[in-house]
Design a protein around this motif. Structure first.
Motif, PDB file in Angstrom:
ATOM      1  N   TYR A 110       0.738 -16.947  -5.371  1.00 30.42           N
ATOM      2  CA  TYR A 110       1.606 -16.126  -6.217  1.00 30.42           C
ATOM      3  C   TYR A 110       3.045 -16.639  -6.203  1.00 30.42           C
ATOM      4  N   GLU A 157       1.435 -13.615 -13.311  1.00 32.96           N
ATOM      5  CA  GLU A 157       0.924 -12.244 -13.324  1.00 32.96           C
ATOM      6  C   GLU A 157      -0.500 -12.176 -12.760  1.00 32.96           C
ATOM      7  N   ALA A 158      -1.306 -13.187 -13.073  1.00 31.65           N
ATOM      8  CA  ALA A 158      -2.671 -13.223 -12.549  1.00 31.65           C
ATOM      9  C   ALA A 158      -2.663 -13.345 -11.025  1.00 31.65           C
ATOM     10  N   ARG A 160      -0.268 -12.359  -9.061  1.00 34.39           N
ATOM     11  CA  ARG A 160       0.230 -11.091  -8.522  1.00 34.39           C
ATOM     12  C   ARG A 160      -0.886 -10.052  -8.460  1.00 34.39           C
ATOM     13  N   SER A 161      -1.731 -10.014  -9.500  1.00 40.08           N
ATOM     14  CA  SER A 161      -2.875  -9.094  -9.487  1.00 40.08           C
ATOM     15  C   SER A 161      -3.855  -9.461  -8.383  1.00 40.08           C
ATOM     16  N   ASN A 162      -4.011 -10.766  -8.126  1.00 44.35           N
ATOM     17  CA  ASN A 162      -4.913 -11.191  -7.054  1.00 44.35           C
ATOM     18  C   ASN A 162      -4.408 -10.721  -5.694  1.00 44.35           C
ATOM     19  N   ALA A 164      -2.561  -8.035  -5.163  1.00 43.06           N
ATOM     20  CA  ALA A 164      -2.784  -6.590  -5.111  1.00 43.06           C
ATOM     21  C   ALA A 164      -4.248  -6.267  -4.816  1.00 43.06           C
ATOM     22  N   SER A 165      -5.163  -7.081  -5.374  1.00 38.43           N
ATOM     23  CA  SER A 165      -6.586  -6.864  -5.126  1.00 38.43           C
ATOM     24  C   SER A 165      -6.934  -7.095  -3.655  1.00 38.43           C
ATOM     25  N   THR A 168      -5.750  -4.225  -1.630  1.00 37.97           N
ATOM     26  CA  THR A 168      -6.620  -3.061  -1.801  1.00 37.97           C
ATOM     27  C   THR A 168      -7.856  -3.179  -0.918  1.00 37.97           C
TER      28      THR A 168
END
Length: 248
Positions: A110, A157-158, A160-162, A164-165, A168
């Motif tokens: 990221y 952005e992809a 950053r989503s990774n 966050a995943s 989680t």
């Protein structure tokens, strides 16, 4: 002469009958007397009332078996059998060293994508300022810079989503109580290896809410169409014979 005497006697009897004091019979009074002798009532069609004694079972209103969502080792357990817990209370923690490595790798990708997107944005800004001077920058070069900037932003952005995943999934290492209740089963100890399983597998913990119970009764097929769902029922316990619990 004899014939005249017979006719005279018959005529005399007829006059005596017509001149008597007897009155005619009133049939209405006889009918009322008959009604007083026999009771009468109205007939209406209604369903037959009946009851049946059926075995039942009281089960917790809420109950759940807690399984892990990810592979890991049991790190700490804060409850045991019989422990009363509140909704959202931390029950146990797991640890998965490989998940820390995954998070660090995702963060590195990221940051790299973010640096690339920042460089593309700065390059586009410089080309746009230079394009203010006619003939200094070709329109094609400016379009390519815009496309490169958008593509690098999408990659950032992809990534950053990774991140966050992965965070989680890392949160699944902490097991919380979904509702208020009592721990009725504990099948693991610290250091045990756990993995996502099926409902038929042995759970890590079993939680039940016994403050409210549900009465479950198996109704025979012959009685199903005769059951009134609005009718309340009484029930008794085998351990307390003679005690009938009224419907609440």
């Amino acid at each position: 002469m004899k014939t005249k005497l017979i006719i005279l006697a018959a005529f005399t009897c007829l006059l005596a009958a017509c001149g008597g004091s007897e009155k005619p019979v009133d049939l209405t009074e006889a009918k009322q007397a008959a009604n007083k002798k026999y009771e009468t009532g109205s007939i209406a069609e209604k369903a037959l009332s009946s009851y049946a004694r059926l075995p039942g079972q009281l089960n917790p209103f809420n109950q759940v078996n807690l399984f892990p969502k990810v592979n890991g080792f049991v790190k700490q357990i804060f409850v045991d059998r019989g422990t009363e817990v509140k909704k959202g209370q931390l029950l146990m923690t797991l640890e998965a060293p490989e998940m820390e490595s995954q998070l660090q790798a995702a963060m590195s990708r990221y940051l790299q994508a973010q640096e690339t997107a920042t460089a593309s944005k700065e390059k586009y800004s410089r080309l746009k300022q230079a394009a203010a001077e006619p003939g200094s920058v070709s329109p094609l070069e400016l379009d390519n810079a815009i496309s490169k900037m958008k593509a690098d932003n999408a990659v950032a952005e992809a990534q950053r989503s990774n991140v966050a995943s992965v965070k989680t999934i890392q949160g699944y290492l902490r097991i919380y109580a979904p509702f208020d209740g009592t721990i009725v089963e504990r099948n693991v100890s610290p250091g045990a290896l756990v993995a996502p399983g099926k409902n038929t597998d042995q759970p890590m913990l079993a939680l039940q809410d016994t403050r409210k119970l549900r009465l479950e009764v198996a109704i025979p097929e012959d009685y199903v169409d005769k059951v009134d769902l609005k009718q309340k029922v009484n029930f008794t316990f085998n351990a307390m014979p003679g005690l009938s619990i009224p419907p609440g």
